[in-house]
Design a protein around this motif. Structure first.
Motif, PDB file in Angstrom:
ATOM      1  N   LYS A 120       0.851  -1.192   0.000  1.00  0.00           N
ATOM      2  CA  LYS A 120       0.000   0.000   0.000  1.00  0.00           C
ATOM      3  C   LYS A 120       0.889   1.245   0.000  1.00  0.00           C
ATOM      4  O   LYS A 120       1.913   1.272   0.695  1.00  0.00           O
ATOM      5  CB  LYS A 120      -0.853  -0.049   1.281  1.00  0.00           C
ATOM      6  N   LYS A 121       0.479   2.259  -0.785  1.00  0.00           N
ATOM      7  CA  LYS A 121       1.301   3.467  -0.840  1.00  0.00           C
ATOM      8  C   LYS A 121       1.416   4.094   0.546  1.00  0.00           C
ATOM      9  O   LYS A 121       0.438   4.128   1.296  1.00  0.00           O
ATOM     10  CB  LYS A 121       0.672   4.498  -1.786  1.00  0.00           C
ATOM     11  N   LEU A 122       2.591   4.633   0.819  1.00  0.00           N
ATOM     12  CA  LEU A 122       2.862   5.190   2.146  1.00  0.00           C
ATOM     13  C   LEU A 122       1.827   6.233   2.562  1.00  0.00           C
ATOM     14  O   LEU A 122       1.363   6.257   3.705  1.00  0.00           O
ATOM     15  CB  LEU A 122       4.259   5.848   2.108  1.00  0.00           C
ATOM     16  N   GLU A 123       1.450   7.091   1.605  1.00  0.00           N
ATOM     17  CA  GLU A 123       0.532   8.190   1.966  1.00  0.00           C
ATOM     18  C   GLU A 123      -0.888   7.701   2.229  1.00  0.00           C
ATOM     19  O   GLU A 123      -1.731   8.458   2.710  1.00  0.00           O
ATOM     20  CB  GLU A 123       0.539   9.292   0.890  1.00  0.00           C
ATOM     21  N   GLU A 124      -1.164   6.449   1.919  1.00  0.00           N
ATOM     22  CA  GLU A 124      -2.527   5.936   2.138  1.00  0.00           C
ATOM     23  C   GLU A 124      -2.757   5.501   3.586  1.00  0.00           C
ATOM     24  O   GLU A 124      -3.876   5.193   3.978  1.00  0.00           O
ATOM     25  CB  GLU A 124      -2.813   4.769   1.185  1.00  0.00           C
ATOM     26  N   TYR A 125      -1.699   5.452   4.374  1.00  0.00           N
ATOM     27  CA  TYR A 125      -1.854   5.109   5.796  1.00  0.00           C
ATOM     28  C   TYR A 125      -2.176   6.364   6.592  1.00  0.00           C
ATOM     29  O   TYR A 125      -1.632   7.445   6.307  1.00  0.00           O
ATOM     30  CB  TYR A 125      -0.553   4.506   6.344  1.00  0.00           C
ATOM     31  N   SER A 126      -3.027   6.238   7.616  1.00  0.00           N
ATOM     32  CA  SER A 126      -3.210   7.360   8.537  1.00  0.00           C
ATOM     33  C   SER A 126      -1.920   7.480   9.341  1.00  0.00           C
ATOM     34  O   SER A 126      -1.122   6.524   9.391  1.00  0.00           O
ATOM     35  CB  SER A 126      -4.393   7.098   9.468  1.00  0.00           C
ATOM     36  N   GLN A 127      -1.746   8.624   9.980  1.00  0.00           N
ATOM     37  CA  GLN A 127      -0.510   8.828  10.733  1.00  0.00           C
ATOM     38  C   GLN A 127      -0.361   7.764  11.830  1.00  0.00           C
ATOM     39  O   GLN A 127       0.714   7.234  12.056  1.00  0.00           O
ATOM     40  CB  GLN A 127      -0.514  10.249  11.341  1.00  0.00           C
ATOM     41  N   LYS A 128      -1.468   7.441  12.492  1.00  0.00           N
ATOM     42  CA  LYS A 128      -1.391   6.466  13.576  1.00  0.00           C
ATOM     43  C   LYS A 128      -1.077   5.066  13.034  1.00  0.00           C
ATOM     44  O   LYS A 128      -0.253   4.336  13.601  1.00  0.00           O
ATOM     45  CB  LYS A 128      -2.689   6.451  14.367  1.00  0.00           C
ATOM     46  N   GLU A 129      -1.737   4.711  11.914  1.00  0.00           N
ATOM     47  CA  GLU A 129      -1.453   3.395  11.297  1.00  0.00           C
ATOM     48  C   GLU A 129       0.021   3.310  10.917  1.00  0.00           C
ATOM     49  O   GLU A 129       0.678   2.300  11.155  1.00  0.00           O
ATOM     50  CB  GLU A 129      -2.276   3.228  10.013  1.00  0.00           C
ATOM     51  N   PHE A 130       0.510   4.408  10.341  1.00  0.00           N
ATOM     52  CA  PHE A 130       1.901   4.421   9.885  1.00  0.00           C
ATOM     53  C   PHE A 130       2.865   4.266  11.065  1.00  0.00           C
ATOM     54  O   PHE A 130       3.797   3.456  11.026  1.00  0.00           O
ATOM     55  CB  PHE A 130       2.181   5.729   9.133  1.00  0.00           C
ATOM     56  N   LEU A 131       2.586   5.022  12.149  1.00  0.00           N
ATOM     57  CA  LEU A 131       3.498   4.969  13.307  1.00  0.00           C
ATOM     58  C   LEU A 131       3.406   3.654  14.075  1.00  0.00           C
ATOM     59  O   LEU A 131       4.293   3.322  14.844  1.00  0.00           O
ATOM     60  CB  LEU A 131       3.231   6.161  14.239  1.00  0.00           C
ATOM     61  N   ARG A 132       2.341   2.921  13.853  1.00  0.00           N
ATOM     62  CA  ARG A 132       2.266   1.577  14.439  1.00  0.00           C
ATOM     63  C   ARG A 132       3.143   0.592  13.664  1.00  0.00           C
ATOM     64  O   ARG A 132       3.460  -0.487  14.162  1.00  0.00           O
ATOM     65  CB  ARG A 132       0.831   1.062  14.416  1.00  0.00           C
ATOM     66  N   MET A 133       3.476   0.977  12.429  1.00  0.00           N
ATOM     67  CA  MET A 133       4.313   0.088  11.611  1.00  0.00           C
ATOM     68  C   MET A 133       5.769   0.548  11.543  1.00  0.00           C
ATOM     69  O   MET A 133       6.681  -0.263  11.459  1.00  0.00           O
ATOM     70  CB  MET A 133       3.756  -0.008  10.190  1.00  0.00           C
ATOM     71  N   VAL A 134       5.960   1.870  11.550  1.00  0.00           N
ATOM     72  CA  VAL A 134       7.315   2.414  11.355  1.00  0.00           C
ATOM     73  C   VAL A 134       7.583   3.483  12.405  1.00  0.00           C
ATOM     74  O   VAL A 134       6.776   4.395  12.579  1.00  0.00           O
ATOM     75  CB  VAL A 134       7.439   3.066   9.947  1.00  0.00           C
ATOM     76  N   GLN A 135       8.711   3.380  13.087  1.00  0.00           N
ATOM     77  CA  GLN A 135       9.081   4.384  14.088  1.00  0.00           C
ATOM     78  C   GLN A 135      10.500   4.865  13.833  1.00  0.00           C
ATOM     79  O   GLN A 135      11.371   4.081  13.467  1.00  0.00           O
ATOM     80  CB  GLN A 135       9.001   3.776  15.493  1.00  0.00           C
ATOM     81  N   PRO A 136      10.730   6.169  14.038  1.00  0.00           N
ATOM     82  CA  PRO A 136      12.090   6.698  13.844  1.00  0.00           C
ATOM     83  C   PRO A 136      12.932   6.647  15.112  1.00  0.00           C
ATOM     84  O   PRO A 136      12.405   6.667  16.223  1.00  0.00           O
ATOM     85  CB  PRO A 136      11.797   8.165  13.492  1.00  0.00           C
ATOM     86  N   ILE A 137      14.226   6.568  14.913  1.00  0.00           N
ATOM     87  CA  ILE A 137      15.179   6.802  16.008  1.00  0.00           C
ATOM     88  C   ILE A 137      16.194   7.800  15.450  1.00  0.00           C
ATOM     89  O   ILE A 137      16.784   7.557  14.394  1.00  0.00           O
ATOM     90  CB  ILE A 137      15.885   5.511  16.438  1.00  0.00           C
ATOM     91  N   PHE A 138      16.350   8.914  16.154  1.00  0.00           N
ATOM     92  CA  PHE A 138      17.184   9.973  15.604  1.00  0.00           C
ATOM     93  C   PHE A 138      18.589   9.968  16.195  1.00  0.00           C
ATOM     94  O   PHE A 138      18.868   9.272  17.167  1.00  0.00           O
ATOM     95  CB  PHE A 138      16.508  11.333  15.802  1.00  0.00           C
ATOM     96  N   GLN A 139      19.417  10.814  15.579  1.00  0.00           N
ATOM     97  CA  GLN A 139      20.844  10.845  15.929  1.00  0.00           C
ATOM     98  C   GLN A 139      21.088  11.309  17.367  1.00  0.00           C
ATOM     99  O   GLN A 139      21.851  10.690  18.098  1.00  0.00           O
ATOM    100  CB  GLN A 139      21.545  11.789  14.948  1.00  0.00           C
ATOM    101  N   ASN A 140      20.446  12.399  17.727  1.00  0.00           N
ATOM    102  CA  ASN A 140      20.759  13.013  19.023  1.00  0.00           C
ATOM    103  C   ASN A 140      19.686  12.670  20.055  1.00  0.00           C
ATOM    104  O   ASN A 140      18.595  13.236  20.024  1.00  0.00           O
ATOM    105  CB  ASN A 140      20.861  14.530  18.856  1.00  0.00           C
ATOM    106  N   PRO A 141      19.999  11.771  20.980  1.00  0.00           N
ATOM    107  CA  PRO A 141      18.960  11.374  21.931  1.00  0.00           C
ATOM    108  C   PRO A 141      18.499  12.541  22.800  1.00  0.00           C
ATOM    109  O   PRO A 141      17.383  12.557  23.286  1.00  0.00           O
ATOM    110  CB  PRO A 141      19.645  10.290  22.769  1.00  0.00           C
ATOM    111  N   PHE A 142      19.374  13.549  22.997  1.00  0.00           N
ATOM    112  CA  PHE A 142      18.991  14.687  23.839  1.00  0.00           C
ATOM    113  C   PHE A 142      17.911  15.544  23.163  1.00  0.00           C
ATOM    114  O   PHE A 142      17.192  16.278  23.821  1.00  0.00           O
ATOM    115  CB  PHE A 142      20.218  15.535  24.186  1.00  0.00           C
ATOM    116  N   GLU A 143      17.831  15.445  21.819  1.00  0.00           N
ATOM    117  CA  GLU A 143      16.790  16.204  21.120  1.00  0.00           C
ATOM    118  C   GLU A 143      15.469  15.434  21.074  1.00  0.00           C
ATOM    119  O   GLU A 143      14.457  15.963  20.644  1.00  0.00           O
ATOM    120  CB  GLU A 143      17.252  16.540  19.691  1.00  0.00           C
TER     121      GLU A 143
END
Ligand code: SF4
Length: 335
Positions: A75-98
């Motif tokens: 399914k195209k990425l934009e077809e997911y609601s934000q909540k559906e998307f975040l249940r499948m994909v989560q980010p981890i960023f470079q600076n943990p303090f941010e």
């Protein structure tokens, strides 16, 4: 069955400069790859300016592609609601303090994330939080009443990972997650990624400029240069026996890539040796992006090479055109 994640010819073009002398920079150019359903660590490796963070932002829906499509389970990425998307994909960023507001207690974040993604109406909130925190080696008691500055960088990155895991995502997209940490902490986070893959069956896209950590942690690897993936395949195969002339150059910059050498990390910062003019020229080359530096360049390289399959890897270089057998589907297999 479709792959978990598929990128089909994805490009992101930024316009830079003034109105009079505006140029288009393809920060990501015709990227095609797929991630299988199985737990896997896939590294995107490149020096700064290779387009890997732009690609991460595309995968996280923080920006939209100029062309091409990204599919999540067909399914195209934009077809997911934000909540559906975040249940499948989560980010981890470079600076943990941010990742945490310094004025807010860490547990506030943890509890609000757990509540937002709870699948049982928040009934077993503390139990779920304790379980997730335990998976990153921290207890709930350790974080009670504490602010971000009371944790080390490594602990805070673990907490950022725990926060991501509270959504129980299938894929973590980690953009330079260890580059700001001390060597010993780096290894512990990389080992945590392996554990998340093996015990918790997570898929992880690990984005880094660091060849040795990529070698240490990855199953699959893609090497990026000026927005394109130039070589992709099982990490051990690609890094022990690189084929693309650019991968060969990077690999030569880290002679000892053994698992014990995680502390010596660092891909060659080839960019720093180049003049700025050459860097922007490379981005806008219509043929091979390595043409200006490649010792094997020929007239043919002024035309963009397709991917050629060489055994179980893909190489975007005309030198391998005779290795091609069959199509150019970019599904990489685990070693
Ligand atoms: Fe070198 Fe040509 Fe291969 Fe590019 S396509 S890496 S210029 S030989």
């Amino acid at each position: 069955m479709s792959e978990f994640l598929e990128l089909d010819n994805v490009s992101k073009i930024f316009k830079v400069g003034t109105l009079i002398s505006r140029i288009s920079i393809p920060a990501v150019w015709k990227v095609t790859f797929s991630l299988p359903e199985r737990p896997v660590i896939f590294s995107l490796v490149g020096e700064s300016g290779s387009g890997k963070s732009t690609l991460a932002n595309l995968l996280l829906r923080l920006i939209k592609p100029t062309s091409g499509e990204i599919y999540l389970r067909g399914k195209k990425l934009e077809e997911y609601s934000q909540k559906e998307f975040l249940r499948m994909v989560q980010p981890i960023f470079q600076n943990p303090f941010e990742s945490f507001n310094p004025l807010k207690k860490v547990e506030t974040y943890i509890f609000s994330t757990a509540r937002a993604f709870s699948r049982d109406g928040g009934r077993n909130l503390e139990e779920n939080i304790s379980r997730v925190l335990a998976s990153v080696g921290i207890s709930l008691e350790q974080i009670r009443g504490k602010y971000p500055h009371e944790f080390s960088g490594g602990q805070l990155q673990r907490l950022a990972i725990a926060r991501a895991l509270l959504a129980d995502p299938e894929l973590l997209v980690a953009d330079e997650p260890v580059s700001m940490l001390d060597v010993s902490l780096r290894v512990s986070i990389l080992n945590l990624f392996k554990e998340l893959r093996d015990r918790f069956k997570k898929k992880i896209i690990y984005i880094t400029h660091d060849l040795a950590t990529a070698y240490y942690v990855s199953d699959l690897i893609a090497v990026m240069l000026r927005g394109t993936i130039v070589e992709m395949g099982p990490a051990g195969v690609v890094l022990n026996h690189p084929l693309h002339p650019y991968t060969v150059l990077l690999r030569q910059s880290v002679p000892d890539i053994s698992k014990e050498s995680v502390q010596t990390i660092k891909v060659a910062e080839e960019k720093s040796k180049l003049e700025r003019k050459t860097v922007s020229e490379e981005y806008t080359l219509s043929g091979c992006k390595f043409y200006l530096r490649c010792p094997y360049a020929t007239q043919q390289c002024l035309e963009e090479p397709p991917y050629f399959q060489v055994e179980n890897r893909m190489v975007k270089c005309w030198l391998f055109q005779n290795s091609q057998e069959g199509g150019t589907k970019h599904v990489v297999e685990k070693k």
